[in-house]
Structure formats: structure tokens, C-alpha cells
Design a protein around this motif. Structure first.
Motif, PDB file in Angstrom:
ATOM      1  N   PRO A  98       0.847  -1.193   0.000  1.00 28.20           N
ATOM      2  CA  PRO A  98       0.000   0.000   0.000  1.00 28.20           C
ATOM      3  C   PRO A  98       0.882   1.242   0.000  1.00 28.20           C
ATOM      4  O   PRO A  98       1.893   1.294   0.705  1.00 28.20           O
ATOM      5  CB  PRO A  98      -0.777  -0.107   1.322  1.00 28.20           C
ATOM      6  CG  PRO A  98      -0.672  -1.552   1.716  1.00 28.20           C
ATOM      7  CD  PRO A  98       0.648  -2.014   1.200  1.00 28.20           C
ATOM      8  N   ALA A  99       0.516   2.246  -0.805  1.00 24.77           N
ATOM      9  CA  ALA A  99       1.321   3.465  -0.905  1.00 24.77           C
ATOM     10  C   ALA A  99       0.478   4.533  -1.586  1.00 24.77           C
ATOM     11  O   ALA A  99      -0.446   4.210  -2.341  1.00 24.77           O
ATOM     12  CB  ALA A  99       2.585   3.206  -1.714  1.00 24.77           C
ATOM     13  N   PRO A 100       0.799   5.812  -1.325  1.00 18.44           N
ATOM     14  CA  PRO A 100       0.034   6.870  -1.970  1.00 18.44           C
ATOM     15  C   PRO A 100       0.211   6.859  -3.484  1.00 18.44           C
ATOM     16  O   PRO A 100       1.259   6.431  -3.990  1.00 18.44           O
ATOM     17  CB  PRO A 100       0.625   8.156  -1.369  1.00 18.44           C
ATOM     18  CG  PRO A 100       1.384   7.726  -0.156  1.00 18.44           C
ATOM     19  CD  PRO A 100       1.821   6.316  -0.401  1.00 18.44           C
ATOM     20  N   ASN A 101      -0.812   7.344  -4.156  1.00 23.25           N
ATOM     21  CA  ASN A 101      -0.757   7.525  -5.604  1.00 23.25           C
ATOM     22  C   ASN A 101       0.500   8.285  -5.995  1.00 23.25           C
ATOM     23  O   ASN A 101       0.863   9.252  -5.339  1.00 23.25           O
ATOM     24  CB  ASN A 101      -1.957   8.377  -6.031  1.00 23.25           C
ATOM     25  CG  ASN A 101      -2.832   7.652  -7.019  1.00 23.25           C
ATOM     26  OD1 ASN A 101      -2.347   6.828  -7.794  1.00 23.25           O
ATOM     27  ND2 ASN A 101      -4.109   7.956  -7.004  1.00 23.25           N
ATOM     28  N   LEU A 169      -0.334   0.337 -11.877  1.00 23.27           N
ATOM     29  CA  LEU A 169       0.407   1.595 -11.986  1.00 23.27           C
ATOM     30  C   LEU A 169      -0.480   2.717 -12.529  1.00 23.27           C
ATOM     31  O   LEU A 169      -1.396   2.483 -13.317  1.00 23.27           O
ATOM     32  CB  LEU A 169       1.627   1.391 -12.897  1.00 23.27           C
ATOM     33  CG  LEU A 169       2.582   0.259 -12.477  1.00 23.27           C
ATOM     34  CD1 LEU A 169       3.705   0.100 -13.498  1.00 23.27           C
ATOM     35  CD2 LEU A 169       3.147   0.513 -11.074  1.00 23.27           C
ATOM     36  N   SER A 170      -0.177   3.946 -12.068  1.00 23.56           N
ATOM     37  CA  SER A 170      -0.898   5.111 -12.599  1.00 23.56           C
ATOM     38  C   SER A 170      -0.146   5.687 -13.795  1.00 23.56           C
ATOM     39  O   SER A 170      -0.731   6.390 -14.618  1.00 23.56           O
ATOM     40  CB  SER A 170      -1.059   6.179 -11.520  1.00 23.56           C
ATOM     41  OG  SER A 170       0.210   6.591 -11.041  1.00 23.56           O
ATOM     42  N   GLY A 198      -9.400  -1.481  -4.758  1.00 28.11           N
ATOM     43  CA  GLY A 198      -8.324  -1.870  -3.846  1.00 28.11           C
ATOM     44  C   GLY A 198      -7.546  -0.683  -3.294  1.00 28.11           C
ATOM     45  O   GLY A 198      -6.712  -0.855  -2.406  1.00 28.11           O
ATOM     46  N   GLY A 199      -7.837   0.507  -3.812  1.00 30.84           N
ATOM     47  CA  GLY A 199      -7.080   1.677  -3.361  1.00 30.84           C
ATOM     48  C   GLY A 199      -5.678   1.640  -3.926  1.00 30.84           C
ATOM     49  O   GLY A 199      -5.218   0.594  -4.405  1.00 30.84           O
ATOM     50  N   PRO A 200      -4.970   2.780  -3.916  1.00 29.37           N
ATOM     51  CA  PRO A 200      -3.627   2.795  -4.510  1.00 29.37           C
ATOM     52  C   PRO A 200      -2.655   1.872  -3.768  1.00 29.37           C
ATOM     53  O   PRO A 200      -2.570   1.910  -2.538  1.00 29.37           O
ATOM     54  CB  PRO A 200      -3.200   4.268  -4.395  1.00 29.37           C
ATOM     55  CG  PRO A 200      -4.103   4.862  -3.374  1.00 29.37           C
ATOM     56  CD  PRO A 200      -5.367   4.082  -3.374  1.00 29.37           C
ATOM     57  N   HIS A 201      -1.991   1.041  -4.505  1.00 35.10           N
ATOM     58  CA  HIS A 201      -0.956   0.164  -3.944  1.00 35.10           C
ATOM     59  C   HIS A 201      -0.182  -0.439  -5.112  1.00 35.10           C
ATOM     60  O   HIS A 201      -0.671  -0.459  -6.246  1.00 35.10           O
ATOM     61  CB  HIS A 201      -1.551  -0.948  -3.072  1.00 35.10           C
ATOM     62  CG  HIS A 201      -2.355  -1.981  -3.811  1.00 35.10           C
ATOM     63  ND1 HIS A 201      -3.680  -1.793  -4.165  1.00 35.10           N
ATOM     64  CD2 HIS A 201      -2.033  -3.216  -4.275  1.00 35.10           C
ATOM     65  CE1 HIS A 201      -4.132  -2.864  -4.798  1.00 35.10           C
ATOM     66  NE2 HIS A 201      -3.150  -3.753  -4.884  1.00 35.10           N
ATOM     67  N   LEU A 202       1.028  -0.889  -4.821  1.00 36.01           N
ATOM     68  CA  LEU A 202       1.779  -1.631  -5.831  1.00 36.01           C
ATOM     69  C   LEU A 202       1.529  -3.114  -5.626  1.00 36.01           C
ATOM     70  O   LEU A 202       1.744  -3.648  -4.537  1.00 36.01           O
ATOM     71  CB  LEU A 202       3.290  -1.358  -5.711  1.00 36.01           C
ATOM     72  CG  LEU A 202       4.136  -2.259  -6.623  1.00 36.01           C
ATOM     73  CD1 LEU A 202       3.925  -1.912  -8.095  1.00 36.01           C
ATOM     74  CD2 LEU A 202       5.615  -2.177  -6.261  1.00 36.01           C
ATOM     75  N   HIS A 203       1.061  -3.752  -6.673  1.00 39.41           N
ATOM     76  CA  HIS A 203       0.970  -5.215  -6.666  1.00 39.41           C
ATOM     77  C   HIS A 203       2.261  -5.702  -7.314  1.00 39.41           C
ATOM     78  O   HIS A 203       2.486  -5.496  -8.511  1.00 39.41           O
ATOM     79  CB  HIS A 203      -0.265  -5.667  -7.458  1.00 39.41           C
ATOM     80  CG  HIS A 203      -0.326  -7.151  -7.709  1.00 39.41           C
ATOM     81  ND1 HIS A 203      -1.057  -8.021  -6.939  1.00 39.41           N
ATOM     82  CD2 HIS A 203       0.273  -7.908  -8.661  1.00 39.41           C
ATOM     83  CE1 HIS A 203      -0.916  -9.260  -7.411  1.00 39.41           C
ATOM     84  NE2 HIS A 203      -0.106  -9.221  -8.462  1.00 39.41           N
TER      85      HIS A 203
END
Ligand SMILES: [Zn+2]
Length: 231
Positions: A98-101, A169-170, A198-203
Motif C-alpha cells: 500500500p502506498a500513496p498515488n 500503476l498510474s 483496492g485503493g492505490p498500492h503496488l501489486h
């Protein structure tokens, strides 16, 4: 006339005799055995969880740097490989950070760029709902659906069947497929493409051949394998 009658009698007797012998032959012969195909015996395939112990992943321990700037290795089981994903009738195949956009996403090891979604068009909510409904009906997530859920992606090939996937990714950096990059190279930004719920996060997903890193592990074995993956 008498001769003709005699011939007719002989013929008639012959027909009756043949018919009688024919029917008696049918009765006398054994009924044919019922033809059926026995059900094939399918050997029970034991789950290979036992075979795929934590030891089988040891060769990858310490291989990767954290793929996210300022991140830490998650320990919540829901963020780890093998966690159930009930909304699509499947399981999680990666490690979620989980991490901010907009947080920087970095190559976890040196390798060759295998995929960059430079021009990416996210699916609509309606398309997603139809695909998720289908997945729930099937009881598993079809590969094409899973790929769309991962959203905008970068993949890096590290050789020997090991590929890392960076998903949701954005934005992606202007990389080229086939380009060699070093560990720590900026490859994109955290987002929530593919599955905004899922909200912003890196998978972050490590493919090992046809499988995903951590498959078959649970509990402490899984937590240890995930934390040891990173140096
Ligand atoms: Zn994930």
C-alpha cells in the motif's frame, strides 16, 4: 393333387420347424453381456504443498530490492500470495505494498523489460462487473480477467524463468521492451488502475516459471519466504 398337398405339407412343416428351432436357439444362447465402459480410475493428485516447501524458494532469497520507494515488506496475510480474493473467486498471486498515488516504483533487480503498458486503456466499471460475475460463476479468475484487474503494468525478465510484474500503476516510464535496466531504475508510479476498489498500492508479483512465488506456502513459511525475498 395329392402330391402337391404333400409338398405343401412338407414345406409348411419345414417353415414351422425352422421358426421353432430359430426361437429355441435364441432362448438357449446366453444373453450377450451388457456392454459398458467402466469409469476410468483417476489417481488422486495430492496437493503439491508438501513438495513445494519453503525450501524450494530459497534460491530467490535476497534477490530483490524493495520495488517501492520508502516501502516496507508487508506482513498482513491479506497482502501476501495465496490470500483469498472472494470478489473474483480466486487467490492473490502477488505481494501488495500500500502506498500513496504517484509513489515511485523501482525495478527490484536488474533485467530486461518484457512489458510496458505505455498506451493503456482501463476497462469500464461495467466491463469489470461482467468479468467478475463470470469469474464468480466459474469459480476461478480467467487469465484475461486477471490481467485486466492488474491494470497498467511493467514486467521485467530476470532470466531463468523469473519475471517480476508491477501492477495497478498510474503511469509508466518511457521504457522499451527488450531494454536492459538495473535494479532501482524508476519504472512507474503507484496507482489503482485495473481495480480501483483496492485503493492505490503496488501489486508486486514474482513469477517462477508458470507459478507465482509463495504458491503453496502458508503461515510462518509464507511470511518468512516473502520477507527473505528482499535483501
Ligand atoms: Zn495484489
Amino acid at each position: 393333387m395329392r402330391t402337391l398337398l404333400a409338398v405343401l405339407c412338407v414345406l409348411l412343416f419345414g417353415v414351422v420347424a425352422v421358426t421353432a428351432s430359430g426361437s429355441s436357439a435364441e432362448v438357449a444362447s446366453p444373453a450377450p453381456a451388457p456392454r459398458y465402459t467402466p469409469m476410468p480410475v483417476i489417481p488422486t493428485i495430492a496437493p503439491d504443498v508438501g513438495e513445494r516447501s519453503a525450501r524450494s524458494y530459497v534460491r530467490l532469497w535476497g534477490t530483490f530490492a524493495l520495488p517501492i520507494e520508502g516501502g516496507e515488506v508487508p506482513s498482513d496475510p491479506d497482502l501476501l500470495p495465496g490470500a483469498p480474493r472472494d470478489y473474483r473467486g480466486g487467490i492473490h498471486e502477488g505481494i501488495d505494498f500500500p502506498a500513496p498515488n504517484g509513489t515511485a516504483v523501482l525495478a527490484a533487480a536488474s533485467g530486461t523489460v518484457a512489458r510496458v503498458d505505455a498506451s493503456f486503456l482501463d476497462w469500464t466499471r461495467e466491463q469489470q462487473e461482467i468479468a467478475l460475475y463470470e469469474a464468480l460463476t466459474l469459480g476461478y479468475t480467467p487469465a484475461a480477467t486477471l490481467d485486466r484487474i492488474r491494470g497498467r503494468q511493467v514486467w521485467i525478465d530476470h532470466g531463468k524463468g523469473v519475471i517480476t510484474r508491477y501492477a495497478h500503476l498510474s503511469a509508466v516510464e518511457p521504457l522499451t521492451v527488450g531494454e536492459k535496466i538495473e535494479a532501482g531504475t524508476l519504472i512507474g508510479e503507484v496507482g489503482s488502475s485495473g481495480y480501483p476498489q483496492g485503493g492505490p498500492h503496488l501489486h508486486f508479483e514474482v513469477r517462477v516459471g508458470d507459478d507465482f512465488y509463495g504458491d503453496g506456502l502458508t503461515g510462518d513459511d509464507l511470511a518468512r519466504a516473502v520477507s527473505r525475498l528482499f535483501r
